[in-house]
Write a protein that holds these residues in place. Structure first.
Motif, short mmCIF file in Angstrom:
data_model
loop_
_atom_site.label_atom_id
_atom_site.label_comp_id
_atom_site.label_asym_id
_atom_site.label_seq_id
_atom_site.Cartn_x
_atom_site.Cartn_y
_atom_site.Cartn_z
N THR A 149 -30.94 9.44 -63.44
CA THR A 149 -32.13 8.88 -62.79
C THR A 149 -32.60 7.62 -63.49
OG1 THR A 149 -32.84 11.09 -62.09
CG2 THR A 149 -34.50 9.34 -62.10
N THR A 150 -32.66 7.67 -64.82
CA THR A 150 -33.07 6.49 -65.59
C THR A 150 -32.09 5.35 -65.39
OG1 THR A 150 -34.18 7.80 -67.28
CG2 THR A 150 -33.45 5.61 -67.92
N ALA A 206 -30.13 4.80 -62.87
CA ALA A 206 -30.28 4.28 -61.50
C ALA A 206 -31.52 3.38 -61.40
CB ALA A 206 -30.36 5.43 -60.51
N CYS A 207 -32.62 3.80 -61.99
CA CYS A 207 -33.85 3.00 -61.94
C CYS A 207 -33.68 1.67 -62.68
CB CYS A 207 -35.01 3.79 -62.56
SG CYS A 207 -35.55 5.20 -61.57
N LEU A 208 -33.03 1.71 -63.83
CA LEU A 208 -32.77 0.47 -64.57
C LEU A 208 -31.90 -0.48 -63.77
CD1 LEU A 208 -32.08 1.93 -68.13
CD2 LEU A 208 -34.07 0.59 -67.44
N ILE A 255 -31.50 -0.60 -60.44
CA ILE A 255 -32.24 -1.11 -59.28
C ILE A 255 -33.24 -2.19 -59.70
CG2 ILE A 255 -33.92 -0.50 -57.50
CD1 ILE A 255 -32.52 2.25 -57.35
N ALA A 256 -33.96 -1.92 -60.78
CA ALA A 256 -34.94 -2.89 -61.27
C ALA A 256 -34.26 -4.20 -61.66
CB ALA A 256 -35.70 -2.33 -62.46
N SER A 287 -36.43 5.09 -69.80
CA SER A 287 -36.93 6.04 -68.80
C SER A 287 -37.20 5.30 -67.50
CB SER A 287 -38.23 6.69 -69.30
OG SER A 287 -39.25 5.70 -69.41
N PRO A 288 -37.42 6.03 -66.40
CA PRO A 288 -37.82 5.36 -65.15
C PRO A 288 -39.10 4.55 -65.31
CG PRO A 288 -37.08 7.59 -64.71
CD PRO A 288 -37.16 7.46 -66.20
N GLN A 289 -40.02 5.03 -66.15
CA GLN A 289 -41.26 4.30 -66.38
C GLN A 289 -40.98 2.96 -67.06
OE1 GLN A 289 -40.77 7.53 -67.18
NE2 GLN A 289 -42.09 8.49 -65.64
N ALA A 304 -38.26 1.25 -66.71
CA ALA A 304 -37.68 0.39 -65.68
C ALA A 304 -38.77 -0.22 -64.81
CB ALA A 304 -36.70 1.19 -64.82
N ALA A 305 -39.79 0.57 -64.48
CA ALA A 305 -40.89 0.06 -63.66
C ALA A 305 -41.67 -1.02 -64.41
CB ALA A 305 -41.82 1.21 -63.28
#
Length: 268
Positions: A5-6, A8-10, A12-13, A172-174, A176-177
């Motif tokens: 998940t992390t 993938a988020c990294l 995409i960002a 973490s996904p956070q 990445a955000a």
């Protein structure tokens, strides 16, 4: 290990930050009529003044015992970090725009001149300070998940390798955000700075350069406070999110109202 998940988020960002300046270039160029030379000039100025001159200044200051001791004071560090970025980037932007107007006075008549320059300057920052760095961490995360990271860095000192693992463990996904917010806001600020400086040059404002240095330094304060460990990253990025939205609104209103039309053709 970095979770799927992390990762993938990294990814995409990073892709969103990468395509943002490219999409804006192709979408806005026909409408606002800026030239490729203006975009290329913005890219060159950021690469030279930020990646070479500013980093060289940091290397000199941090390698000097006297200045390094002075910067151990958090207040001094924040002031230096904010001003260094402001001086290096705004001097480069100022010289580039003065050169552009002196060589091509007709650019003053085009409302998109500063927009094209800003896309180049901001796009270079997005790629050189964001996309390429983040892509490197994505590669490291993939290697770590395959248990190949230690082998890949076999010649690296153990303490450096441990720090690398600690950083990967903090992803973490956070994160990445926050990366996405920070990079998009920085891109917006670069366009805003470019449009503001261009407008002040058109109006022959006497204190354009010191004003822009001060404005850039103020925007850099939250990042410097985070680097000095005085505020958390989420607080700094929250400030950038709010001000980024304000700048976007101001830019939309500026161009919708015809900002940049009808400039005189005499050089500055």
């Amino acid at each position: 290990m970095v979770s799927v998940t992390t990762l993938a988020c990294l990814t995409i960002a990073t892709l969103l930050v990468a395509v943002l300046p490219v999409v804006l270039f192709w979408k806005l160029k026909p409408r606002f009529g800026f030239e490729r030379r203006e975009v290329i000039l913005g890219i060159a100025v950021f690469a030279l003044f930020s990646m070479v001159i500013e980093r060289g200044l940091h290397g000199f200051v941090l390698s000097n015992a006297t200045t390094a001791a002075w910067l151990a004071n958090p207040a001094a560090f924040v002031a230096y970090a904010a001003l260094a970025a402001g001086v290096c980037e705004e001097v480069g932007r100022y010289l580039a725009m003065k050169w552009l107007v002196s060589r091509h006075p007709q650019t003053l008549e085009r409302r998109g001149t500063a927009l094209g320059y800003g896309i180049g300057h901001g796009g270079a920052e997005a790629w050189l300070a964001g996309v390429l760095v983040q892509a490197q961490w994505i590669v490291y995360a993939v290697l770590a998940n395959r248990n190949e990271l230690d082998e890949h860095f076999a010649s690296v000192p153990l303490d450096a390798l441990m720090r690398l693992h600690l950083i990967l463990g903090s992803l973490s996904p956070q994160y990445a955000a926050l990366f996405l917010v920070e990079r998009v806001a920085a891109f917006v600020f670069q366009i805003g700075f470019s449009v503001l400086m261009w407008q002040m040059l058109r109006e022959r404002f006497r204190y354009t350069l010191p004003f822009m240095i001060a404005a850039h330094a103020l925007i850099g304060v939250p990042a410097a406070l985070f680097q000095a460990r005085l505020i958390p990253l989420v607080a700094a990025d929250a400030v950038y999110l709010v001000f980024g939205l304000i700048v976007v609104r101001a830019l939309v209103r500026y161009f919708r109202s015809g900002g940049g039309r009808g400039a005189p053709t005499t050089s500055i």
